[in-house]
Scaffold this motif. Sequence first.
Motif, PDB file in Angstrom:
ATOM      1  N   ASP A 196       0.824  -1.207   0.000  1.00 21.38           N
ATOM      2  CA  ASP A 196       0.000   0.000   0.000  1.00 21.38           C
ATOM      3  C   ASP A 196       0.863   1.263   0.000  1.00 21.38           C
ATOM      4  O   ASP A 196       0.589   2.208  -0.750  1.00 21.38           O
ATOM      5  CB  ASP A 196      -0.940   0.009   1.199  1.00 21.38           C
ATOM      6  CG  ASP A 196      -2.081  -0.988   1.070  1.00 21.38           C
ATOM      7  OD1 ASP A 196      -2.313  -1.478  -0.056  1.00 21.38           O
ATOM      8  OD2 ASP A 196      -2.730  -1.283   2.101  1.00 21.38           O
ATOM      9  N   LEU A 197       1.901   1.301   0.837  1.00 23.50           N
ATOM     10  CA  LEU A 197       2.690   2.530   0.906  1.00 23.50           C
ATOM     11  C   LEU A 197       3.485   2.732  -0.388  1.00 23.50           C
ATOM     12  O   LEU A 197       3.671   3.873  -0.837  1.00 23.50           O
ATOM     13  CB  LEU A 197       3.582   2.546   2.148  1.00 23.50           C
ATOM     14  CG  LEU A 197       4.821   1.680   2.229  1.00 23.50           C
ATOM     15  CD1 LEU A 197       6.024   2.352   1.573  1.00 23.50           C
ATOM     16  CD2 LEU A 197       5.154   1.398   3.703  1.00 23.50           C
ATOM     17  N   LEU A 198       3.961   1.641  -0.992  1.00 23.21           N
ATOM     18  CA  LEU A 198       4.663   1.789  -2.270  1.00 23.21           C
ATOM     19  C   LEU A 198       3.704   2.251  -3.365  1.00 23.21           C
ATOM     20  O   LEU A 198       4.072   3.070  -4.214  1.00 23.21           O
ATOM     21  CB  LEU A 198       5.339   0.478  -2.654  1.00 23.21           C
ATOM     22  CG  LEU A 198       6.563   0.102  -1.821  1.00 23.21           C
ATOM     23  CD1 LEU A 198       7.019  -1.318  -2.129  1.00 23.21           C
ATOM     24  CD2 LEU A 198       7.709   1.089  -2.051  1.00 23.21           C
ATOM     25  N   ALA A 199       2.466   1.749  -3.338  1.00 22.52           N
ATOM     26  CA  ALA A 199       1.472   2.225  -4.302  1.00 22.52           C
ATOM     27  C   ALA A 199       1.183   3.705  -4.087  1.00 22.52           C
ATOM     28  O   ALA A 199       1.091   4.485  -5.052  1.00 22.52           O
ATOM     29  CB  ALA A 199       0.193   1.401  -4.179  1.00 22.52           C
ATOM     30  N   ASP A 200       1.068   4.120  -2.817  1.00 21.83           N
ATOM     31  CA  ASP A 200       0.831   5.536  -2.522  1.00 21.83           C
ATOM     32  C   ASP A 200       2.005   6.412  -2.956  1.00 21.83           C
ATOM     33  O   ASP A 200       1.830   7.593  -3.249  1.00 21.83           O
ATOM     34  CB  ASP A 200       0.580   5.722  -1.024  1.00 21.83           C
ATOM     35  CG  ASP A 200      -0.758   5.166  -0.580  1.00 21.83           C
ATOM     36  OD1 ASP A 200      -1.618   4.906  -1.451  1.00 21.83           O
ATOM     37  OD2 ASP A 200      -0.949   4.966   0.641  1.00 21.83           O
TER      38      ASP A 200
END
Length: 282
Positions: A196-200
Amino acid sequence: MTGDKTSVFADDWSGEMGQRWLRNVDHFEAMLEPIGTALLDRAAIATGERIVDLGCGGGATSRAIAARVGPQGAALGLDISPDLIVAARARAGADFPALRFFCGDAASAVLPAAPYDRLVSRFGSMFFAEPVAAFRHLRTQLVPGARFDLAVWGPPRDNVWMMAVMGVIRAHVEVPPATPRAPGPFAFEDIDYLRDLLADAGFARVDIDDWRGDQAIGGPGRTPAEAADFALGSMSAARVLSEAGADVMAAARADLERVYAEHHDPEAGVRLGARAWLVTAA
């Protein structure tokens, strides 16, 4: 980076933690070498690429990257610790003409000779207080669509090499419970959170491999006594023992040596289980 947590971890690594790592650099690098090799093999680095090594420490991974990109490429070792950068330069010497080192906070630093083609990090990416903002910034220092290859620790319960130390420490002093996802070695243990954080941060494709193996505590061939000295002299968790006094430290060290003796092989050293995520994001 901004915020109180950021300054704590930046101060640690630019000061005491960086110095602890430097005092034990050969042992750390020998211990982590199998995972570093697996990371670089998976990254499939090509001759001529220009690559940033995030959290380069004593420079072992940076040197390995420089050897793979060759003189046609470039490798930049990046670390927040001035002491480690000085040591990394000295250890590289003149043998790697494509290798340079830079001291700076990866979350905000403007890197010399940017943009680079790729970023690689062996356990150097888990200490950002604001990881999304940090990874977004790092992308600005790379060419569009650049690939990140990261090694990060998996769940603590699967990293017996760390849990053995923590079990001994907790038997002697009170240790505050860990805060999930807080900056530290296990910040990215939850792969759903990591995705999720890499996608964000703007990464459309994230691929994660599960690495499992043994950690040779302090490197291959260490005795239980040498491994205990390394663990308690280098790991930040052991600071609470130092604060509790010499008698408490001595008792804990004796207990840890006994634990390590149960996992000791005269040639291989003290070996305990480890788990890491090998992450590719682009």
